[in-house]
Design an enzyme around this catalytic site. Structure first.
Site, PDB file in Angstrom:
ATOM      1  N   ASP A  13     -10.546   0.166  -2.273  1.00  0.00           N
ATOM      2  CA  ASP A  13     -11.118   1.300  -1.531  1.00  0.00           C
ATOM      3  C   ASP A  13     -12.227   0.864  -0.570  1.00  0.00           C
ATOM      4  O   ASP A  13     -13.165   1.607  -0.326  1.00  0.00           O
ATOM      5  CB  ASP A  13     -11.678   2.376  -2.480  1.00  0.00           C
ATOM      6  CG  ASP A  13     -10.661   2.786  -3.523  1.00  0.00           C
ATOM      7  OD1 ASP A  13      -9.503   2.984  -3.145  1.00  0.00           O
ATOM      8  OD2 ASP A  13     -11.026   2.879  -4.712  1.00  0.00           O
ATOM      9  N   GLU A  14     -12.104  -0.328  -0.024  1.00  0.00           N
ATOM     10  CA  GLU A  14     -13.150  -0.818   0.890  1.00  0.00           C
ATOM     11  C   GLU A  14     -12.971  -0.264   2.291  1.00  0.00           C
ATOM     12  O   GLU A  14     -13.787  -0.553   3.179  1.00  0.00           O
ATOM     13  CB  GLU A  14     -13.143  -2.356   0.944  1.00  0.00           C
ATOM     14  CG  GLU A  14     -13.486  -3.061  -0.369  1.00  0.00           C
ATOM     15  CD  GLU A  14     -12.247  -3.375  -1.182  1.00  0.00           C
ATOM     16  OE1 GLU A  14     -11.151  -2.901  -0.807  1.00  0.00           O
ATOM     17  OE2 GLU A  14     -12.363  -4.078  -2.198  1.00  0.00           O
ATOM     18  N   LYS A  16      -9.684  -0.412   3.822  1.00  0.00           N
ATOM     19  CA  LYS A  16      -8.691  -1.307   4.427  1.00  0.00           C
ATOM     20  C   LYS A  16      -7.823  -0.590   5.446  1.00  0.00           C
ATOM     21  O   LYS A  16      -7.429  -1.162   6.449  1.00  0.00           O
ATOM     22  CB  LYS A  16      -7.784  -1.910   3.343  1.00  0.00           C
ATOM     23  CG  LYS A  16      -8.478  -2.956   2.497  1.00  0.00           C
ATOM     24  CD  LYS A  16      -7.520  -3.658   1.584  1.00  0.00           C
ATOM     25  CE  LYS A  16      -7.218  -2.980   0.293  1.00  0.00           C
ATOM     26  NZ  LYS A  16      -8.291  -2.543  -0.550  1.00  0.00           N
ATOM     27  N   LYS A  18      -8.137   1.619   7.865  1.00  0.00           N
ATOM     28  CA  LYS A  18      -8.504   1.606   9.286  1.00  0.00           C
ATOM     29  C   LYS A  18      -8.378   0.201   9.885  1.00  0.00           C
ATOM     30  O   LYS A  18      -7.838   0.027  10.977  1.00  0.00           O
ATOM     31  CB  LYS A  18      -9.947   2.112   9.436  1.00  0.00           C
ATOM     32  CG  LYS A  18     -10.464   1.906  10.840  1.00  0.00           C
ATOM     33  CD  LYS A  18     -11.914   2.297  11.005  1.00  0.00           C
ATOM     34  CE  LYS A  18     -12.461   1.591  12.219  1.00  0.00           C
ATOM     35  NZ  LYS A  18     -13.805   2.011  12.577  1.00  0.00           N
ATOM     36  N   GLY A  40      -3.548   3.264  -2.063  1.00  0.00           N
ATOM     37  CA  GLY A  40      -3.551   4.456  -1.216  1.00  0.00           C
ATOM     38  C   GLY A  40      -4.252   4.123   0.074  1.00  0.00           C
ATOM     39  O   GLY A  40      -5.427   3.779   0.071  1.00  0.00           O
ATOM     40  N   HIS A  41      -3.525   4.134   1.174  1.00  0.00           N
ATOM     41  CA  HIS A  41      -4.129   3.850   2.471  1.00  0.00           C
ATOM     42  C   HIS A  41      -3.995   5.071   3.366  1.00  0.00           C
ATOM     43  O   HIS A  41      -2.900   5.584   3.540  1.00  0.00           O
ATOM     44  CB  HIS A  41      -3.445   2.646   3.143  1.00  0.00           C
ATOM     45  CG  HIS A  41      -3.685   1.356   2.422  1.00  0.00           C
ATOM     46  ND1 HIS A  41      -3.074   0.188   2.774  1.00  0.00           N
ATOM     47  CD2 HIS A  41      -4.487   1.063   1.379  1.00  0.00           C
ATOM     48  CE1 HIS A  41      -3.493  -0.783   1.966  1.00  0.00           C
ATOM     49  NE2 HIS A  41      -4.345  -0.267   1.113  1.00  0.00           N
ATOM     50  N   ARG A 144      10.641 -11.568 -17.997  1.00  0.00           N
ATOM     51  CA  ARG A 144      12.011 -11.869 -17.517  1.00  0.00           C
ATOM     52  C   ARG A 144      13.049 -10.824 -17.920  1.00  0.00           C
ATOM     53  O   ARG A 144      14.214 -11.140 -18.101  1.00  0.00           O
ATOM     54  CB  ARG A 144      12.444 -13.272 -17.976  1.00  0.00           C
ATOM     55  CG  ARG A 144      11.586 -14.335 -17.349  1.00  0.00           C
ATOM     56  CD  ARG A 144      11.696 -15.636 -18.042  1.00  0.00           C
ATOM     57  NE  ARG A 144      11.073 -15.598 -19.355  1.00  0.00           N
ATOM     58  CZ  ARG A 144      10.824 -16.658 -20.092  1.00  0.00           C
ATOM     59  NH1 ARG A 144      11.167 -17.843 -19.664  1.00  0.00           N
ATOM     60  NH2 ARG A 144      10.238 -16.550 -21.251  1.00  0.00           N
ATOM     61  N   GLN A 224      -5.756  -3.008  -3.422  1.00  0.00           N
ATOM     62  CA  GLN A 224      -6.833  -3.150  -4.414  1.00  0.00           C
ATOM     63  C   GLN A 224      -7.889  -4.153  -3.897  1.00  0.00           C
ATOM     64  O   GLN A 224      -8.063  -4.257  -2.698  1.00  0.00           O
ATOM     65  CB  GLN A 224      -6.280  -3.561  -5.789  1.00  0.00           C
ATOM     66  CG  GLN A 224      -5.453  -2.468  -6.470  1.00  0.00           C
ATOM     67  CD  GLN A 224      -3.983  -2.494  -6.087  1.00  0.00           C
ATOM     68  OE1 GLN A 224      -3.371  -3.532  -6.033  1.00  0.00           O
ATOM     69  NE2 GLN A 224      -3.404  -1.338  -5.850  1.00  0.00           N
ATOM     70  N   ARG A 303      -9.529  10.868  -8.104  1.00  0.00           N
ATOM     71  CA  ARG A 303     -10.675  10.672  -8.991  1.00  0.00           C
ATOM     72  C   ARG A 303     -11.939  10.335  -8.189  1.00  0.00           C
ATOM     73  O   ARG A 303     -11.865   9.659  -7.164  1.00  0.00           O
ATOM     74  CB  ARG A 303     -10.415   9.498  -9.952  1.00  0.00           C
ATOM     75  CG  ARG A 303      -9.431   9.832 -11.037  1.00  0.00           C
ATOM     76  CD  ARG A 303      -9.197   8.628 -11.944  1.00  0.00           C
ATOM     77  NE  ARG A 303      -8.546   7.525 -11.251  1.00  0.00           N
ATOM     78  CZ  ARG A 303      -8.328   6.339 -11.803  1.00  0.00           C
ATOM     79  NH1 ARG A 303      -8.719   6.099 -13.032  1.00  0.00           N
ATOM     80  NH2 ARG A 303      -7.714   5.388 -11.119  1.00  0.00           N
ATOM     81  N   LYS A 331     -18.196   1.160   6.536  1.00  0.00           N
ATOM     82  CA  LYS A 331     -19.008   2.271   6.024  1.00  0.00           C
ATOM     83  C   LYS A 331     -20.519   2.022   6.057  1.00  0.00           C
ATOM     84  O   LYS A 331     -21.259   2.539   5.214  1.00  0.00           O
ATOM     85  CB  LYS A 331     -18.543   2.649   4.619  1.00  0.00           C
ATOM     86  CG  LYS A 331     -17.135   3.241   4.619  1.00  0.00           C
ATOM     87  CD  LYS A 331     -16.818   3.874   3.297  1.00  0.00           C
ATOM     88  CE  LYS A 331     -15.843   5.015   3.401  1.00  0.00           C
ATOM     89  NZ  LYS A 331     -15.614   5.703   2.150  1.00  0.00           N
ATOM     90  N   SER A 415     -17.370   3.859  11.883  1.00  0.00           N
ATOM     91  CA  SER A 415     -16.940   5.241  11.626  1.00  0.00           C
ATOM     92  C   SER A 415     -15.453   5.189  11.283  1.00  0.00           C
ATOM     93  O   SER A 415     -14.817   4.147  11.460  1.00  0.00           O
ATOM     94  CB  SER A 415     -17.169   6.137  12.851  1.00  0.00           C
ATOM     95  OG  SER A 415     -15.981   6.235  13.626  1.00  0.00           O
TER      96      SER A 415
HETATM   97  P1  IMP Z   1      -3.361   0.140 -12.251  1.00  0.00           P
HETATM   98  O1  IMP Z   1      -3.271  -0.714 -11.044  1.00  0.00           O
HETATM   99  O2  IMP Z   1      -2.800   1.524 -12.058  1.00  0.00           O
HETATM  100  O3  IMP Z   1      -2.815  -0.526 -13.480  1.00  0.00           O
HETATM  101  O4  IMP Z   1      -4.922   0.383 -12.560  1.00  0.00           O
HETATM  102  C1  IMP Z   1      -5.774  -0.683 -13.010  1.00  0.00           C
HETATM  103  C2  IMP Z   1      -7.159  -0.557 -12.397  1.00  0.00           C
HETATM  104  O5  IMP Z   1      -7.080  -0.772 -10.987  1.00  0.00           O
HETATM  105  C3  IMP Z   1      -7.818   0.814 -12.549  1.00  0.00           C
HETATM  106  O6  IMP Z   1      -9.218   0.613 -12.689  1.00  0.00           O
HETATM  107  C4  IMP Z   1      -7.526   1.507 -11.239  1.00  0.00           C
HETATM  108  O7  IMP Z   1      -8.477   2.494 -10.941  1.00  0.00           O
HETATM  109  C5  IMP Z   1      -7.631   0.333 -10.294  1.00  0.00           C
HETATM  110  N1  IMP Z   1      -6.854   0.513  -9.063  1.00  0.00           N
HETATM  111  C6  IMP Z   1      -5.516   0.405  -8.907  1.00  0.00           C
HETATM  112  N2  IMP Z   1      -5.169   0.611  -7.625  1.00  0.00           N
HETATM  113  C7  IMP Z   1      -6.302   0.828  -6.951  1.00  0.00           C
HETATM  114  C8  IMP Z   1      -6.590   1.071  -5.559  1.00  0.00           C
HETATM  115  O8  IMP Z   1      -5.726   1.099  -4.686  1.00  0.00           O
HETATM  116  N3  IMP Z   1      -7.914   1.233  -5.262  1.00  0.00           N
HETATM  117  C9  IMP Z   1      -8.900   1.153  -6.188  1.00  0.00           C
HETATM  118  N4  IMP Z   1      -8.672   0.915  -7.477  1.00  0.00           N
HETATM  119  C10 IMP Z   1      -7.384   0.759  -7.864  1.00  0.00           C
END
Ligand code: IMP
Length: 430
Positions: A13-14, A16, A18, A40-41, A144, A224, A303, A331, A415
């Site tokens: 969630d840095e 990415k 943009k 999620g982008h 496997r 991630q 969340r 940001k 921005s």
């Molecule tokens: P999982 O990838 O669903 O197994 O979640 C494992 C951990 O990675 C949890 O703490 C999630 O909140 C975090 N996580 C997974 N995908 C993202 C993402 O795209 N952004 C931020 N945290 C993520």
């Protein structure tokens, strides 16, 4: 001109979306190499907002090839609905625009269920996953017994693979007090969805090799962040893939020399979703303010994200393990108006000062941050497109982050707008 890998250097969630969008407008091929629809982008292109989870960001820009590599885990039903949703927004998605690795592993309904069963356990270690079945799907890959994209093309082989998979999963499900899954029903479900995936399937490694020989620009889009990496992150509070740049090679079928420049997207403060250690977390009104001003809510699960000060120790570690060449700082404007800012430059653990994040779960939870305090700024950084437009204290803050992390800022985003960027070094020019 070389290829660029974009990765997160914190807990995801840095921002990415943009930066990747900005870079993908200049790339020929955009490749996802790990994770799945847990990512999620959000992209805003010409006033239209696109929310992508599994599809590479290049998809919303015509004439790019979007590639889902072998390192990604694919939920075929989620893929189908995401393709429909993006097509409904007027985007063309055909086999000429999207290529999916024929060796990528699938996420099945049993994986999402198992993820939820574990997360719902009252007495277990709760990870706070996205419940998308990512972890259980990667477990099957490593064990496997996964069903892969290519298996969908061969019905009798698929039946054998499903039987083999359920031999393991049904024992587990029954042991956990859940119903067994019927093999014939699951196979049929897979045969029904197969055409939706197979029309895009092919040898990604071969396509990327050809693209590379034709001197196309390739952008590798990480999901991630480094601190969620299965090896280098805050284990066990991590995702189940390698999120660092090295995975771009393994997760797409290119050699490591294809990765010419690594851009680490880094937020000017820190956030995290889900459980796990977070030394600089703020439980006060400043943390709340960062969350509100930064709109810190998860794109996938909605969340609320935990917020805190910039942790230079952790980012420095991410820069080293991930081979990050330059930072894209995002940001900064969220910090506008704060009287003072803190940067974590070390930790205290059992009375000792340490400059690395320790390995063990209990030590990670026990560290307390050592802060440097810097003056904030009353002016605005929002929308700045040159250093001269930034308040002097903001420039000092950025310079201090560079020193403390040991990495130069290559791009400064001021921005959510695509053009609001200060470009110090063009990642594609290395
Ligand atoms: P999982 O990838 O669903 O197994 O979640 C494992 C951990 O990675 C949890 O703490 C999630 O909140 C975090 N996580 C997974 N995908 C993202 C993402 O795209 N952004 C931020 N945290 C993520």
């Amino acid at each position: 001109m070389g290829n660029v890998v974009v990765v997160g250097s914190q807990w995801g969630d840095e921002g990415k979306g943009k930066i990747v969008d900005w870079l993908s407008s200049r790339a020929d091929v955009v490749v996802r190499f790990q994770g799945g629809h847990n990512a999620g982008h959000t992209l805003v292109v010409d006033g239209t907002t696109y929310k992508l989870s599994l599809l590479p960001s290049g998809i919303v820009r015509g004439s790019k090839m979007s590639v889902i590599g072998n390192g990604v885990v694919i939920d075929p039903w989620a893929l189908k609905s995401e393709i429909k949703r993006i097509r409904d927004q007027g985007v063309h998605i055909g086999p000429d625009a999207l290529l999916i690795s024929d060796t990528a592993s699938l996420i099945l309904p049993i994986h999402g269920e198992l993820d939820a069963i574990r997360e719902n356990r009252a007495d277990g270690v709760k990870i706070g996953t996205t419940r998308r079945g990512i972890g259980p799907a990667y477990e099957d890959k490593v064990a496997r017994r996964a069903i892969r994209v290519c298996d969908l093309a061969d019905e009798s082989h698929l039946r054998e693979r499903v039987d083999n998979l359920l031999h393991h999963h049904n024992a587990l499900r029954i042991g956990l007090g859940h119903d067994a899954v019927d093999a014939a029903q699951l196979t049929q479900k897979l045969l029904d969805i197969a055409p939706s995936v197979l029309q895009f399937a092919g040898p990604v490694w071969h396509h990327l090799d050809e693209a590379s020989r034709a001197e196309k620009k390739i952008l590798f889009e990480g999901a991630q962040g480094a601190m969620l990496d299965i090896d280098h992150g805050t284990y066990p509070f991590v995702t189940s893939s390698n999120t660092i740049a090295g995975q771009a090679a393994a997760g797409s079928g290119m050699g490591p020399r294809a990765l010419n420049y690594v851009l680490g997207i880094t937020k000017a403060y820190t956030t995290r979703v889900g459980e796990g250690p977070f030394p600089t977390e703020l439980h006060d009104e400043i943390g709340q303010r960062l969350g509100e001003r930064g709109h810190e809510f998860g794109t996938v699960t909605g969340r609320q994200r935990r917020c805190g000060w910039f942790d230079a120790v952790m980012v420095r570690q991410a820069i080293i393990t991930g081979g990050i060449d330059g930072i894209a700082l995002t940001k900064l404007d969220v910090l506008d108006g704060l009287a003072e800012l803190k940067i974590c430059t070390g930790y205290k653990l059992n009375g000792k000062i340490i400059r690395r994040f320790p390995a063990g779960m209990s030590n990670q939870a026990a560290v307390t941050p050592i802060y440097e305090t810097m003056p904030g700024w009353s002016g605005s950084t929002q929308g700045a497109r040159s250093w001269a437009e930034l308040p002097a204290e903001a420039v000092k803050y950025v310079r201090r982050l560079e020193e403390a992390t040991g990495c130069p800022v290559a791009v400064l985003s001021t921005s959510p707008e695509r053009e609001d960027v200060i470009l110090i070094r063009d990642p594609f020019k290395g």
